[in-house]
Structures are given as C-alpha cells and as structure tokens.
Design a protein around this motif. Structure first.
Motif, PDB file in Angstrom:
ATOM      1  N   HIS A   2       3.402   7.801  -1.424  1.00 61.90           N
ATOM      2  CA  HIS A   2       2.312   8.212  -0.466  1.00 61.90           C
ATOM      3  C   HIS A   2       2.633   7.801   0.835  1.00 61.90           C
ATOM      4  O   HIS A   2       1.846   8.013   1.669  1.00 61.90           O
ATOM      5  N   ARG A   3       4.097   7.282   1.017  1.00 63.03           N
ATOM      6  CA  ARG A   3       4.373   6.775   2.378  1.00 63.03           C
ATOM      7  C   ARG A   3       3.338   5.675   2.903  1.00 63.03           C
ATOM      8  O   ARG A   3       2.818   5.746   3.963  1.00 63.03           O
ATOM      9  N   TRP A   4       2.900   5.026   1.921  1.00 60.72           N
ATOM     10  CA  TRP A   4       2.073   3.766   2.479  1.00 60.72           C
ATOM     11  C   TRP A   4       2.767   2.644   2.618  1.00 60.72           C
ATOM     12  O   TRP A   4       3.675   2.109   1.864  1.00 60.72           O
ATOM     13  N   PRO A   5       2.815   1.981   3.882  1.00 56.60           N
ATOM     14  CA  PRO A   5       3.584   0.576   4.114  1.00 56.60           C
ATOM     15  C   PRO A   5       2.955  -0.470   2.938  1.00 56.60           C
ATOM     16  O   PRO A   5       1.924  -0.384   2.576  1.00 56.60           O
ATOM     17  N   LEU A   6       4.060  -1.268   2.500  1.00 60.62           N
ATOM     18  CA  LEU A   6       3.662  -2.248   1.634  1.00 60.62           C
ATOM     19  C   LEU A   6       3.743  -3.716   2.320  1.00 60.62           C
ATOM     20  O   LEU A   6       4.785  -4.312   2.737  1.00 60.62           O
ATOM     21  N   ARG A   7       2.570  -4.535   2.426  1.00 59.66           N
ATOM     22  CA  ARG A   7       2.511  -5.905   2.850  1.00 59.66           C
ATOM     23  C   ARG A   7       2.626  -6.924   1.679  1.00 59.66           C
ATOM     24  O   ARG A   7       1.842  -6.663   0.823  1.00 59.66           O
ATOM     25  N   LEU A   8       3.570  -7.923   2.015  1.00 61.51           N
ATOM     26  CA  LEU A   8       3.601  -8.884   0.794  1.00 61.51           C
ATOM     27  C   LEU A   8       3.347 -10.144   1.468  1.00 61.51           C
ATOM     28  O   LEU A   8       3.592 -10.577   2.728  1.00 61.51           O
ATOM     29  N   PHE A   9       2.578 -11.235   0.762  1.00 59.41           N
ATOM     30  CA  PHE A   9       2.228 -12.325   1.430  1.00 59.41           C
ATOM     31  C   PHE A   9       2.513 -13.389   0.308  1.00 59.41           C
ATOM     32  O   PHE A   9       2.421 -13.032  -0.688  1.00 59.41           O
ATOM     33  N   SER A  10       2.649 -14.596   0.856  1.00 59.07           N
ATOM     34  CA  SER A  10       2.774 -15.697  -0.185  1.00 59.07           C
ATOM     35  C   SER A  10       1.675 -16.297  -0.804  1.00 59.07           C
ATOM     36  O   SER A  10       0.601 -16.005   0.010  1.00 59.07           O
ATOM     37  N   SER A  11       1.815 -16.866  -1.799  1.00 62.58           N
ATOM     38  CA  SER A  11       0.644 -17.653  -2.478  1.00 62.58           C
ATOM     39  C   SER A  11      -0.123 -18.505  -1.429  1.00 62.58           C
ATOM     40  O   SER A  11      -1.409 -18.624  -1.699  1.00 62.58           O
ATOM     41  N   GLU A  12       0.893 -19.384  -0.471  1.00 61.11           N
ATOM     42  CA  GLU A  12       0.346 -20.091   0.235  1.00 61.11           C
ATOM     43  C   GLU A  12      -0.629 -19.383   1.370  1.00 61.11           C
ATOM     44  O   GLU A  12      -1.992 -20.082   1.621  1.00 61.11           O
ATOM     45  N   ALA A  13      -0.381 -18.158   1.731  1.00 59.84           N
ATOM     46  CA  ALA A  13      -0.850 -17.412   2.823  1.00 59.84           C
ATOM     47  C   ALA A  13      -2.479 -16.788   1.991  1.00 59.84           C
ATOM     48  O   ALA A  13      -3.510 -16.733   2.567  1.00 59.84           O
ATOM     49  N   LEU A  14      -2.364 -16.404   0.800  1.00 57.96           N
ATOM     50  CA  LEU A  14      -3.522 -15.843  -0.071  1.00 57.96           C
ATOM     51  C   LEU A  14      -4.517 -16.924  -0.490  1.00 57.96           C
ATOM     52  O   LEU A  14      -5.455 -16.708  -0.327  1.00 57.96           O
ATOM     53  N   ALA A  15      -4.165 -18.201  -0.749  1.00 62.45           N
ATOM     54  CA  ALA A  15      -4.757 -19.205  -1.265  1.00 62.45           C
ATOM     55  C   ALA A  15      -5.972 -19.438  -0.455  1.00 62.45           C
ATOM     56  O   ALA A  15      -7.252 -19.662  -1.124  1.00 62.45           O
ATOM     57  N   PRO A  16      -5.972 -19.676   0.670  1.00 65.35           N
ATOM     58  CA  PRO A  16      -7.108 -19.992   1.576  1.00 65.35           C
ATOM     59  C   PRO A  16      -8.117 -18.913   1.851  1.00 65.35           C
ATOM     60  O   PRO A  16      -9.288 -19.371   2.256  1.00 65.35           O
ATOM     61  N   VAL A  17      -7.783 -17.656   1.374  1.00 60.29           N
ATOM     62  CA  VAL A  17      -8.831 -16.532   1.780  1.00 60.29           C
ATOM     63  C   VAL A  17     -10.103 -16.564   0.828  1.00 60.29           C
ATOM     64  O   VAL A  17      -9.687 -16.685  -0.639  1.00 60.29           O
ATOM     65  N   ALA A  18     -11.000 -16.727   1.273  1.00 59.66           N
ATOM     66  CA  ALA A  18     -12.439 -16.637   0.535  1.00 59.66           C
ATOM     67  C   ALA A  18     -12.529 -15.369  -0.388  1.00 59.66           C
ATOM     68  O   ALA A  18     -12.566 -14.203   0.532  1.00 59.66           O
ATOM     69  N   VAL A  19     -12.794 -15.232  -1.661  1.00 62.97           N
ATOM     70  CA  VAL A  19     -13.003 -14.059  -2.153  1.00 62.97           C
ATOM     71  C   VAL A  19     -14.210 -14.034  -3.086  1.00 62.97           C
ATOM     72  O   VAL A  19     -14.616 -15.135  -3.506  1.00 62.97           O
ATOM     73  N   PRO A  20     -14.986 -13.057  -3.603  1.00 65.55           N
ATOM     74  CA  PRO A  20     -15.883 -12.845  -4.619  1.00 65.55           C
ATOM     75  C   PRO A  20     -15.843 -13.155  -5.911  1.00 65.55           C
ATOM     76  O   PRO A  20     -16.534 -13.725  -6.558  1.00 65.55           O
ATOM     77  N   THR A  21     -14.387 -12.886  -6.243  1.00 63.05           N
ATOM     78  CA  THR A  21     -14.026 -13.122  -7.541  1.00 63.05           C
ATOM     79  C   THR A  21     -12.773 -13.731  -7.995  1.00 63.05           C
ATOM     80  O   THR A  21     -11.731 -13.038  -8.457  1.00 63.05           O
TER      81      THR A  21
END
Length: 595
Positions: free
Chosen positions: A266-285
């Motif tokens: 689909h020619r979509w760029p892929l962004r990858l994040f470390s677990s340390e970057a993802l862990a603080p993000v507030a999510v509903p589930t």
C-alpha cells in the motif's frame, strides 16, 4: 521501455528541436520516431500511455486522436505545442489526466505560455476534481462530474473541511468557492458538497493523509489476516483507506514479514517504537498479558496514538482478528487521527535560485520547479520579483530577511505534508543562499521521514556582473562575504589576506549595510597590500532589475558610500585591465603560452 510514459511526437521536422529540448530536460519518457505514420504510432501506445506531447497544429492533432478516444476517464493527456515552443495547449484530459499541469511544465521549460481554456483555469478558480492532489490528498468517492458542472454554472458548493492542511483556503483561486453560499448565486435546493475528511460519506471527498493504523500481531501472522483486519475495520468505522498516512507498531515487529509486505503493497510508511516509548501512552484498553510479553500494556493503540502525535485522537479502539482456516496468527488494530497531515513520500522541496530578479535570466529548470510547486516560500523582495509567474492556485509564504532557519523549517513542514514546495533564494540557492541550511535540516531527519529534495541552479550576481562588465573572470577567482553575522570577522580577514596574496579575482558579497559600514574599507586595505591601487573594480548594483547600475572604478578610488547590500563588488587581479568601458582578465599571465 514502458508504455506508461509521457511520449513525445513531432508532426514535422520543424518541431523536432522543441521535442529535443523537452527530452533533454527529462520531461519525456520516450519519443515516437519520425518517419512513421503518426496515426499508427499514437494508436500503438494510446491505451497504456499516460500522456502525449505533440508538436504541431491543434487541428491536425485533433484529427489524429479523434478515432482513438474512449472516454474522459480512460484517455491519456494530450498537450499540443507549436513548432516555435511559444504555446502549450492542453487539448485532452485537462483535469483527470493532468494535461493542464503538463502544459504548465512544458511552458516553463520552453519559456512559453500555457494556454488553458477549461472552465476552472480559464476563470482562475480551482479545479475541484483535481486540486487536492497538489495538497497531498487522495481523491475519494462522489459524483464529481455533477459537481464540476455545477461549479462551472456558478452554483453554490458547500465546503466542509474536517482534516488536512487548511492553507489552500487562502488561495486567490479559492476565494469564489469559499464565499458564503448566499452570495454565490442561486435558487433553491441544497448546494452540492465538497468534503475534506478522513471519513467516507456523502458528497465529493478529498482525503488528507491523517490516519495512523496501529498494528500488533503474533509472530508469522498471515498477510491475508492483516489485509482483512484493516479493510473491515476501516469500512465499519467509515474511514477512507485513502486517508491512511502510515502504519505503526512496536520495534520488535520490524522484521515481521506480513507487516512489511502490507506496508509495501500500500506504500504506507512503517513507524516503529520501543516498548519504553509506548508504555507511558494512555490507552482505553491496556492488557496485562501484552505488558508481560512486550514491556508495554498496549501496542496497537499506543503505537497509533504515538505516530499521530502531537494532539492525536483515537478514532477506533483496539480490535482483534484471529486466523481462519489456512491462516496463521492473530492481530490487533487501532486507528488514530493526527491533527496535521503527513506524507513526506509525496512531497518535495525545491531549492530555487531565482537569479538576480529579471525573469528572462531565470533558468528553465528553476521555472519548472516554480511551476510544479504548490507553495512558494521566500523573502518578500525575491517573491515579489517572481510574482508575474505565480498562478492563482499557488500560495506564497513571505518571510523576513534574517529568518532563514524559520523559512527552511516552514518549507520542510509543508513538504512533510505531501506538498511540492519552492524555497526561493536570489541568485543561486547554493551560493550564499538557502540550499545549505535546508539540506542540513533535511539530513537531520531519518531517511524514511525525508521528502524529496532538489537544488535548482540559478544565475549568481557574480556571473551577471561579470557578463555586464566584459570578461573579468577568465582566470582563477574566489568569492568572500563581508557579512560577519555568521562568520567571525577575523576569519573573513584571513580569507581576504589569502585572496590578496594568491592574486585571485575577488567577488565581495554583502559588502556594506547600515549596520556594517566599515568592513568594505578594511577589505580594500587588505587587498591593496597585494595589488595596485589601479586594479579595476566592477561596482554592480540591483542587477537584473529596473534600477540596475554597473560602474567601473579603480581599487584605490572605489566610492565606498555608494555601496550597499544590493551591490556586488568585483575586484580584478594583477593582470586585469580596464579598456573602452570594459574589464578583462587575461586567461594567462605574461609569458604564458595559450593554446
């Protein structure tokens, strides 16, 4: 050679030079050989070609293409150029096939004029069915034919923008469209609608790249499962696939075959994040199981929100898709919306050297870059000089003289959004211009986050001054800027002394201003240590403009008070001489043997 190209054809030998110029400029992907029957050559490539540029008479071209026509959505663009290269006429496929844009590119390269006769371009208004491409958007569903016919009649069009860059609303070409419906005519009935949104729905829709798909999956999950998950989720949420900016996931999935193939297809760029970057993000589930396995309680939701940051909003919480018969694995998907659109893979930043200001001294390559750009960014004076070339569907962004870094950042931000942007310098952008700073900022980015980057040559004041004065640069020369805003004055003095001892012809840029009124006098002192007071000097001011002045002086009697920031001072070497109102520097020193 692929048929999905812009083909060139000359109907007579008189048109061959024009075609050759376009071919050398890289506009054509192929040329149909002279000598064969034009009708046969056109017929052979018609179904697969994207466009034709034909040098000849409009009537002759009309008769040639008439038997080949299928429909406005199938036929290629056809642009007709006269044998002198003065006019480029979009004969067929003006909007949908891009003939109007192609004619503008042809005219820019030839120094001619694009003759646009469509209802939108002829009235200086936006072509609603194609203008969004220039703003980095993808076209969605809608009854576009009816919308275009209504716009041509002057019927009211309701505009609703929910996402994407709003700057297009400042265009001169958009003014009539954006007037309140009550002022725009009409009688009865609800106006047709133009919607700019990541969502599907009624009306004719443009989709800015503002959606980020966060994906998590088990190892070796099947591609078919990921495709189904994305398709169903977007469809159920009434979100447009054309609005997807890219995919996001945890860095541990950076080698997942299906995820990489999904992005590539689909020619979509892929962004990858470390677990340390993802862990603080507030999510509903959040998930305890994911936390134990990955070091973060969320992959899909957190990655989508982080990729869309800042000011991102979760449009679709995490949903799970499991393997069907013949498939493997399981995957999660969440969708977040970014406030700003992002598509650097669609954008391009053009570093344009505008020359000294006279339009006929602008290089064809620079003209082409300006014609292709949606937004022009530059210092007001330089943009004013180019203003006769700007179309109503092109926006200008003016900046202050000393705010170069801000102008570079703005140009890069617009290119990040998927736009073609011209960052304008006077002279040559690579000589005391914007190219260096823009390139430094561009190189600071990760390669996958860089828009395309191109530097287009222009005529520097040094070259124009030399041409006006005769032939002062026929031997080694150097350029030195006397501005100590970015270079310490001791370094400038060191360079002046080296130029004097090396007997270089010296071009002095930024020689004198209200706040720097002593540096030119000091430069003269240093140069006089290495050459005679009778050394000829060119004092050129306002080159290429109505107030142009070119005078010859001697180094010893150079009138310092006549020099300002709009001047260039060109100092000869020990062999330069002044004669009959001209200055010449011989190609060799006395006793040298010239071939």
């Amino acid at each position: 050679m692929s048929d999905s190209l812009c083909w060139g054809l000359a109907l007579s030998r008189a048109g061959a030079p024009v075609l050759e110029r376009l071919d050398q400029a890289g506009l054509l992907g192929g040329r149909l050989e002279p000598g064969g029957a034009p009708s046969e050559q056109l017929s052979r490539h018609w179904a697969q070609a994207s466009a034709f540029v034909v040098v000849g008479a409009c009537g002759a071209v009309t008769r040639l293409v008439a038997p080949l026509l299928v429909g406005k959505h199938q036929d290629p663009a056809v642009v007709v150029v006269d044998p002198q290269g003065r006019f480029a006429v979009p004969l067929l496929g003006g909007h949908g096939a891009g003939a109007e844009q192609l004619s503008q590119r042809v005219a820019a390269l030839l120094g001619g004029e694009a003759v646009l006769t469509g209802a939108s371009s002829g009235s200086g208004s936006l072509a609603l069915d194609c203008f969004g491409v220039a703003w980095g958007w993808r076209k969605g569903l809608g009854d576009w034919d009816t919308l275009m016919k209504a716009a041509a009649r002057g019927a009211p069009i309701a505009v609703n923008q929910e996402s994407g860059c709003p700057d297009w609303q400042e265009l001169e070409a958009a003014s009539a469209l954006l007037r309140p419906a009550a002022e725009r005519l009409p009688e009865g009935g609800a106006p047709l609608s133009l919607v700019i949104s990541p969502r599907q729905g009624p009306g004719c829709r443009w989709h800015p790249p503002s959606l980020w798909l966060g994906l998590g999956c088990e190892r070796h999950t099947s591609l078919s499962l990921l495709e189904r998950l994305v398709e169903r989720a977007l469809d159920e949420a009434q979100l447009a696939p054309q609005a997807v900016a890219g995919l996001a996931s945890i860095d541990r999935k950076g080698d997942e075959p299906a995820l990489l193939e999904l992005a590539g297809r689909h020619r979509w760029p892929l962004r990858l994040f470390s677990s340390e970057a993802l862990a603080p993000v507030a999510v509903p589930t959040p998930s305890e199981a994911v936390l134990r396995e990955m070091g973060t309680a969320s992959v899909a939701e957190a990655a989508a929100l982080l990729a869309a940051a800042p000011q991102s909003a979760l449009l679709l919480p995490k949903r799970i898709e499991r393997a069907r018969q013949g498939e493997r694995g399981a995957a999660t998907l969440a969708v977040a919306q970014a406030q700003r659109q992002w598509a650097p893979q669609r954008g391009k930043i053009h570093l344009v050297g505008s020359g000294p200001g006279q339009l006929d001294l602008l290089t064809p390559e620079a003209r082409l870059a300006l014609a292709e750009s949606t937004v022009w960014v530059g210092y007001t004076l330089y943009l004013d000089l180019l203003e006769p070339l700007r179309r109503p569907d092109q926006l200008r962004r003016d900046g202050q003289l000393t705010q170069e870094r801000d102008r570079c950042r703005l140009a890069l931000e617009l290119a990040d959004a998927g736009l073609n942007v011209a960052l304008v310098s006077s002279g040559d952008s690579g000589i005391y211009g914007m190219a260096g700073l823009a390139l430094e900022l561009w190189l600071e980015r990760a390669p996958e986050d860089r828009p395309a980057f191109a530097v287009h040559a222009g005529l520097s004041a040094l070259q124009v001054a030399a041409a006006r004065a005769g032939a002062p640069l026929m031997h080694d020369f150097c350029t030195i800027s006397l501005s100590d805003r970015l270079t310490p004055w001791p370094t400038i003095e060191k360079r002046l002394k080296a130029a004097a001892s090396g007997d270089f012809v010296v071009a002095l840029y930024n020689p004198r201003s209200l706040g720097r009124d002593w540096q030119l006098g000091r430069a003269r002192e240093l140069l006089l240590e290495g050459r005679s007071a009778e050394t000829p000097v060119v004092l050129a001011r306002q080159l290429g403009r109505a107030e142009e002045s070119v005078q010859l002086h001697s180094l010893g009697d150079l009138p310092l008070d006549q020099v300002d920031m709009l001047s260039l001072v060109l100092v000869g070497n020990s062999t330069s001489r002044r004669q009959d109102g001209m200055m010449v520097t011989p190609r060799g020193y006395p006793g040298a043997e010239l071939c």
